[in-house]
Write an enzyme that holds these catalytic residues in place. Structure first.
Site, short mmCIF file in Angstrom:
data_model
loop_
_atom_site.label_atom_id
_atom_site.label_comp_id
_atom_site.label_asym_id
_atom_site.label_seq_id
_atom_site.Cartn_x
_atom_site.Cartn_y
_atom_site.Cartn_z
N LYS A 26 0.83 -1.20 0.00
CA LYS A 26 0.00 0.00 0.00
C LYS A 26 0.87 1.25 0.00
O LYS A 26 0.65 2.17 -0.79
CB LYS A 26 -0.92 -0.01 1.22
CG LYS A 26 -2.09 0.91 1.10
CD LYS A 26 -3.06 0.72 2.26
CE LYS A 26 -3.80 -0.58 2.15
NZ LYS A 26 -4.45 -0.99 3.41
N ARG A 94 -3.13 3.04 8.45
CA ARG A 94 -3.48 1.91 7.59
C ARG A 94 -2.39 0.86 7.56
O ARG A 94 -1.23 1.18 7.43
CB ARG A 94 -3.71 2.41 6.16
CG ARG A 94 -4.46 3.71 6.05
CD ARG A 94 -4.50 4.25 4.64
NE ARG A 94 -5.20 3.36 3.72
CZ ARG A 94 -5.28 3.58 2.42
NH1 ARG A 94 -4.66 4.63 1.87
NH2 ARG A 94 -5.92 2.74 1.65
N GLY A 103 -8.19 -6.63 3.30
CA GLY A 103 -9.08 -6.64 4.46
C GLY A 103 -8.64 -7.54 5.61
O GLY A 103 -9.36 -7.70 6.57
N MET A 105 -5.99 -7.21 7.58
CA MET A 105 -5.42 -6.52 8.74
C MET A 105 -6.23 -5.26 9.02
O MET A 105 -7.21 -5.00 8.37
CB MET A 105 -3.96 -6.20 8.48
CG MET A 105 -3.10 -7.44 8.56
SD MET A 105 -1.40 -7.04 8.26
CE MET A 105 -1.47 -6.44 6.62
N ARG A 334 -2.90 -1.19 -6.42
CA ARG A 334 -2.10 -2.41 -6.37
C ARG A 334 -2.39 -3.18 -7.65
O ARG A 334 -3.39 -2.92 -8.32
CB ARG A 334 -2.47 -3.26 -5.16
CG ARG A 334 -3.94 -3.65 -5.17
CD ARG A 334 -4.32 -4.42 -3.91
NE ARG A 334 -5.77 -4.56 -3.87
CZ ARG A 334 -6.50 -4.55 -2.76
NH1 ARG A 334 -5.92 -4.37 -1.59
NH2 ARG A 334 -7.79 -4.72 -2.81
N HIS A 450 -14.44 -7.24 -0.40
CA HIS A 450 -13.33 -8.15 -0.10
C HIS A 450 -13.69 -9.60 -0.42
O HIS A 450 -12.87 -10.36 -0.89
CB HIS A 450 -12.93 -8.04 1.37
CG HIS A 450 -12.16 -6.78 1.66
ND1 HIS A 450 -11.17 -6.33 0.84
CD2 HIS A 450 -12.23 -5.91 2.68
CE1 HIS A 450 -10.65 -5.22 1.34
NE2 HIS A 450 -11.29 -4.93 2.46
N SER A 768 13.08 -43.05 -16.58
CA SER A 768 12.01 -42.17 -16.16
C SER A 768 11.93 -42.24 -14.64
O SER A 768 11.86 -43.33 -14.08
CB SER A 768 10.70 -42.63 -16.79
OG SER A 768 9.64 -41.86 -16.31
N CYS A 836 8.01 -39.05 -14.50
CA CYS A 836 6.57 -39.28 -14.54
C CYS A 836 6.11 -39.21 -13.10
O CYS A 836 6.88 -39.35 -12.18
CB CYS A 836 6.24 -40.60 -15.18
SG CYS A 836 7.07 -42.00 -14.45
N TYR A 856 12.18 -34.16 -20.24
CA TYR A 856 10.75 -33.87 -20.21
C TYR A 856 10.18 -34.11 -18.82
O TYR A 856 10.79 -34.81 -18.00
CB TYR A 856 9.99 -34.73 -21.23
CG TYR A 856 9.98 -36.19 -20.85
CD1 TYR A 856 8.98 -36.71 -20.03
CD2 TYR A 856 10.99 -37.04 -21.30
CE1 TYR A 856 9.00 -38.04 -19.66
CE2 TYR A 856 11.01 -38.37 -20.93
CZ TYR A 856 10.02 -38.87 -20.10
OH TYR A 856 10.03 -40.17 -19.71
#
Ligand code: ADP
Ligand code: MG
Ligand code: MG
Length: 885
Positions: A26, A94, A103, A105, A334, A450, A768, A836, A856
């Site tokens: 913020k 704030r 929202g 805090m 933000r 929120h 694999s 895998c 892969y």
């Protein structure tokens, strides 16, 4: 220069060079907006360092309040007002952490008011109503934040007052009403044994400490846990000159998104409440109007702001603004939370607008969101009448049992029940219920409340601001405008895409990739080095995998092919047969089934590799469980049903007992099965080779065939089984009068196989990694037992940072993989190596696999887009790190 610690308090204009970790999100946004000339009320930031210090020592850092005082003096000078003075300065205090936690805090507004100042404020503004409204809000927020008083206590009093005065909206209360409320609120505080401090400096100090403390409040902690935000980064505190949206009809507050956060569409989106403070919008207590209906002049200004913000931050922004008597002020900005769908559209559009590069677009999307993007949707062919309609706050469709209470939602959802949380509005306290539910339905609140923001962030369908919804939590039901009465526990379906609610479980259809998503994934493919394969064992799964962009099948499990009901019986006959001949005869009956499956898969995957794993499961997994068998046998005997069926079950029972193992995880499974019963693999290989040749005959091309031996721990196992495989393949090819290329490789899923990979690679043409078994064997963890019994405790105590079954353990299991890759490739240059198993679709693990140089990763269908993105991001990250060294 003065000696002493680094300053931790900065005026906005002094902090331009500081980042989010220091200023909090913020503070950073405010500082940046002020720097680019947007109208931001002046203020100061107490950096996160102070909060961290507070948590380390348990006390406010020495000298902090002196620093604050000095800086506030500068604010006073700049504004010509004074805290508690003749021309009173009012500020907001704030919270604002490095990562946005909407929202979660605390924030206190209108600080600086007291019994005297409120009167002066009334005179100066000529608006007594306003002054007392501001004061009662301060008392309320102060009581809640600094003293931990349940906000319901204040709300109840407010409601009573509204009823007594016969008004519906807060904004219709008279000055006299508000004056009385101030007294009543003070009594609430007094009942706590506290007196509301009349000294504004005392208020300020308490407020700062309260904000520090709100970092540790339960909902903030819950939110951090969900988003895996570190607990030790702390929050900054912003002290900012107040502007007032509640100074009459030419004032108001709103929230804007520079693009639509649900769809990503490029048009200003937002909401506005006239004559209100920002808190009224974001808390979802009143349902605001859409920004497209505000007056033209304001809309133009906001459009301009949106453009400036995007050009500076190069991303979609979510901003808060207030209009005080016709003058616009920006109070926050933000990077806007957005649905995965919007994230993709925005990233792709911004590349096309020349705002960002392709690489940035690819790097921006959280890979896990890629899976969420594949929302299921209501089947368009089904016609059902909605029982309610609200705002389509977060898209996707889902169903679940109605739960009207957050704690209950958390507990039921925690047990794995599918639930829909239904609330009058969702406040940040509801976060644990939201996390545990499939979707959220609320009676009040807008698109920017929120609740809506949080649900979108989590990818949970949400319908909010559903007017006409009447909740009766104590009686356990709710009613809708259409007259439907729905009890807790009833199943409803939410369609967050259209904002509708339906009774029962409405049929849904499988998700599809959108055009934009395909574009983005195409860019990811240009960047990534790792191949992405699929785990698939049916033709349908193979088709979907191809559509999702899989370049091959990395794991085709053959045991599932035995599990369909028609085949299971043959399998059981095979297992319980006494002679090898009878066994082989039963097995051969399975060939046609397998042949069919392989044919379908190879056809789908023409030209691409398919790695077929030969049977891996212990045989007892194909048999019924002992208690069930015993029960069936008992019933049959009691009913006098003697005969072949009974005999069959009795034979099975003998087998079940024979096959029962002390430790099935370490028992007779994987390639060990075939060492004792080679016919098992013989028939499988025959089916594979035959299918490949048949597909080639039919369509001129077939899949590249890879045959994989599971659970190897010693090279001689490979030597032994290769003979079986090659013999079966030779026989089949001869029989068909046609040859085909195939490769034989192994899974590396035991530590010994990894450590002797150099030897194994001489006999195997590819590797694999089966990371699930490898993890189990490396930790000596039996997954099911561990997860059911102690993993939670391990994570809680931070003995392990994360479950190694979720994210590959790079230190232990990963070490083995590195050894196996290096030794294997030394023995056989160019050895193809992949992974895998579930880790193959997990972004953090993918980063590791990329580093190790695997060829892969393979993962199941919906994870394929995730893997494509994560693999591209891993490449981008590795380029960055190599260029910085
Ligand atoms: P959160 O981000 O957790 O909602 P905020 O710090 O943004 O908390 O404050 C809550 C509300 O109060 C927001 O709507 C914000 O715009 C409003 N607000 C905060 N500071 C001021 C201020 N100086 N003047 C007017 N409104 C403010
Ligand atoms: Mg805010
Ligand atoms: Mg395995």
């Amino acid at each position: 220069m003065v000696d002493g610690p680094m300053p931790v308090v900065h005026l906005f204009e002094e902090a331009k060079a500081l980042d989010k970790f220091v200023l909090g999100g913020k503070g950073y946004g405010l500082v940046q907006m002020a720097a680019i000339g947007l109208p931001v009320p002046p203020g100061i930031v107490i950096t996160t360092a102070a909060c961290k210090e507070y948590y380390k020592t348990g006390v406010v850092p020495r000298g902090l309040f002196e620093e604050v005082k000095a800086k506030v003096a500068r604010l006073e000078k700049e504004t010509g007002k004074k805290l508690g003075g003749e021309s009173p300065l009012l500020v907001s205090v704030r919270s604002g952490a490095p990562f946005s936690m909407p929202g979660m805090m605390d924030t206190i507004l209108n600080l600086g008011l007291n019994d005297q100042v409120v009167k002066r404020l009334a005179q100066l503004t000529g608006d007594e109503r306003f002054a007392f409204d501001a004061y009662r809000r301060l008392l309320q927020m102060y009581g809640k934040t600094a003293l931990g008083i349940d906000s319901q206590e204040f709300e109840a009093i407010l409601d009573t007052r509204k009823k007594q005065s016969g008004v519906e909206l807060d904004s219709k209360l008279s000055a006299e009403d508000l004056r009385q409320l101030v007294d009543e609120f003070k009594d609430v505080i007094r009942a706590r044994g506290e007196e509301f401090p009349q000294d504004p400096w005392k208020q300020l100090e308490t407020a700062v400490v309260s904000v520090f403390r709100s970092w540790e409040n339960p909902r903030a902690r819950e939110y951090r846990r969900y988003y895996k935000i570190a607990d030790d980064i702390g929050t900054a505190v912003n002290i900012q000159v107040m502007v007032f949206g509640n100074l009459g009809e030419d004032s108001g507050s709103g929230v804007g998104f520079t693009r639509n956060p649900s769809t990503g569409e490029k048009s200003l989106f937002g909401e506005f409440l006239s004559n209100a403070q920002g808190e009224d919008v974001v808390a979802g207590t009143r349902t605001p109007i859409g920004i497209e209906t505000v007056d033209l002049h304001l809309r133009d200004q906001l459009q301009q702001v949106a453009k400036t913000l995007e050009r500076h931050f190069r991303d979609m922004q979510d901003f808060e603004f207030t209009v005080e008597r016709g003058r616009l002020y920006l109070l926050q900005t933000r990077n806007g939370k957005r649905t995965a769908q919007a994230a993709v559209k925005i990233a792709v559009d911004m590349v096309q607008e020349g705002l960002i590069r392709k690489e940035e677009a690819v790097a921006r999307l959280d890979p896990d969101d890629a899976e969420r993007l594949l929302h299921r949707t209501i089947d368009p062919r089904v016609k059902v009448k909605p029982i309610a309609k609200g705002l389509n706050a977060s898209p996707g469709a889902t169903w679940g049992k109605v739960v009207l209470d957050t704690d209950e939602a958390a507990s039921l959802g925690g047990k794995g029940e599918k639930i829909i949380l239904v609330r009058p509005e969702t406040t940040p306290e509801d976060i644990k219920g939201v996390i545990a539910s499939q979707g959220v339905l609320t009676a009040r609140g807008g698109m920017t409340s929120h609740a809506a923001v949080v649900a979108r962030g989590m990818g949970k369908p949400a319908v909010v601001g559903c007017g006409g919804l009447k909740l009766h939590p104590t009686e356990g039901y709710f009613e809708t405008e259409t007259g439907a009465k729905v009890k807790a526990g009833d199943v409803i379906t939410l369609d967050g895409t259209s904002g509708t609610v339906m009774l029962g479980e409405v049929p849904m259809v499988e998700p599809q990739l959108t055009t934009e998503f395909r574009t983005l994934l195409g860019w990811a493919d240009e960047i990534r080095r790792l191949g992405v394969y699929a785990n698939a064992d049916t033709p349908e799964a193979a088709a979907r995998a191809r559509d999702f962009g899989a370049e091959g099948i990395g794991l085709c499990r053959t045991e599932r092919m035995f599990n369909a009901p028609d085949r299971l019986k043959i399998m059981q006959d095979m297992i319980s047969a006494d002679s090898i001949e009878a066994k082989s005869a039963a097995l051969r009956k399975l060939i046609p089934f397998q042949l069919n499956d392989f044919r379908g898969i190879f056809k789908e995957m023409r030209g691409k590799p398919v790695i077929v794993r030969l049977l891996d499961l212990p045989l007892h997994e194909f048999l019924p469980e002992e208690p069930r068998l015993l029960e069936e046998i008992a019933t049959m005997k009691k009913d006098g049903r003697e005969g072949p069926e009974l005999q069959r079950r009795e034979r099975l029972l003998v087998k079940v007992r024979q096959l029962s193992e002390h430790n099935p995880m370490l028992g007779h499974r994987g390639c060990r099965l075939a060492v004792t019963f080679p016919e098992m693999y013989d028939v499988q290989v025959e089916a594979i080779i035959r299918a490949a040749i048949e597909v080639r005959r039919e369509s001129g091309d077939t899949a590249e065939v890879f045959i994989m031996l599971p659970l190897v721990s010693e090279v001689e196992e490979v030597v032994f089984l290769r003979k079986v495989v090659d013999a079966a393949a030779e026989r089949t090819m001869k029989d068909m009068g046609e040859r085909i290329e195939y490769k034989v490789g192994t899974m590396i899923e035991t530590p010994r196989a990894a450590l002797t990979a150099g030897e194994i690679a001489k006999q195997a043409e590819f590797f694999s990694f089966g990371t699930n078994d490898l993890t189990q064997a490396t930790f000596a963890f039996s997954r099911d037992d561990v997860e059911a019994k102690f993993m939670a405790k391990y994570l809680e105590e931070k003995i392990l940072p994360v479950s190694p079954f979720e994210v590959l353990d790079a230190t232990g299991v990963g070490r083995l993989i590195e050894i196996a890759v290096n030794d294997g490739r030394k023995a056989r240059p160019g050895l193809e190596v992949g992974i895998c198993g579930e880790h193959g679709g997990e972004p953090r693990s993918i980063e590791f696999f990329n580093k190790v140089g695997l060829d892969y990763v393979s993962c199941s269908g919906f994870r394929i887009p995730v893997a494509r993105l994560a693999a591209a991001q891993a490449t981008i990250a590795s380029r960055k790190s190599s260029s910085t060294v």
